[in-house]
Write an enzyme that holds these catalytic residues in place. Structure first.
Site, PDB file in Angstrom:
ATOM      1  CG  HIS A  89      -7.982  -4.323  -2.136  1.00 16.83           C
ATOM      2  ND1 HIS A  89      -7.342  -5.252  -1.356  1.00 16.83           N
ATOM      3  CD2 HIS A  89      -7.669  -4.617  -3.421  1.00 16.83           C
ATOM      4  CE1 HIS A  89      -6.665  -6.076  -2.141  1.00 16.83           C
ATOM      5  NE2 HIS A  89      -6.849  -5.719  -3.396  1.00 16.83           N
ATOM      6  CG  PHE A 114       6.577   1.837 -10.532  1.00 18.49           C
ATOM      7  CD1 PHE A 114       6.533   1.008  -9.418  1.00 18.49           C
ATOM      8  CD2 PHE A 114       5.465   2.585 -10.849  1.00 18.49           C
ATOM      9  CE1 PHE A 114       5.392   0.944  -8.630  1.00 18.49           C
ATOM     10  CE2 PHE A 114       4.318   2.524 -10.068  1.00 18.49           C
ATOM     11  CZ  PHE A 114       4.276   1.705  -8.954  1.00 18.49           C
TER      12      PHE A 114
END
Length: 159
Positions: A89, A114
């Site tokens: 994940h 970011f």
């Protein structure tokens, strides 16, 4: 061992007149509180006007960033935390957030700061969250990068 922030420049620009949207995930509340506090401090210092929106997780950051860019933001700051677990994940979410935010920036011409932490454990995230005792303030750094890039882009003129 080098710290990831070693050599990072201190970016200071006047963001007066810029409209910045901070898009923040909701997972890992303590870390997100630090990232948001750092982002708010840096935005206040820059003089830019800003709004904040929250999304459930880092996977949802790109779609919210795209909407902010389409609605006229001069810059977007994406803040989130993804901590490695025992399944793939982590890789999927990190890849989706990174490529999605890059796509938003390149496709729209709106800079995206970011500020998505991709860490092996919670201690690494806390060390980058801009909290008391943290070594780095990635929320502030993401704002500084987005505002500086927006100012640079405003100065570009067609040949």
């Amino acid at each position: 061992m080098r710290m990831s922030g070693a050599g990072a420049p201190k970016v200071t620009v006047d963001g007066t007149g810029l409209r910045v949207v901070v898009v923040a995930a909701s997972w890992h509340e303590q870390v997100m509180d630090g990232l948001l506090a750092g982002a708010r401090r840096a935005l206040a210092e820059s003089g830019a006007a800003w709004t904040e929106v929250r999304v459930p997780g880092s996977f949802e950051l790109p779609v919210a960033a795209a909407r902010a860019a389409a609605m006229g933001a001069d810059a977007v700051v994406a803040l989130g935390v993804v901590i490695r677990g025992g399944t793939p994940h982590f890789e999927y979410v990190c890849s989706a957030a990174t490529s999605g935010l890059t796509d938003v920036s390149v496709r729209t011409g709106v800079p995206v700061g970011f500020g998505v932490l991709t860490c092996d454990d919670e201690a690494q995230a806390l060390d980058r969250a801009g909290l008391a005792g943290s070594r780095e303030d990635k929320g502030a750094e993401a704002v500084e990068a987005a505002v500086a890039t927006a100012v640079t882009l405003r100065g570009l003129v067609p040949a």
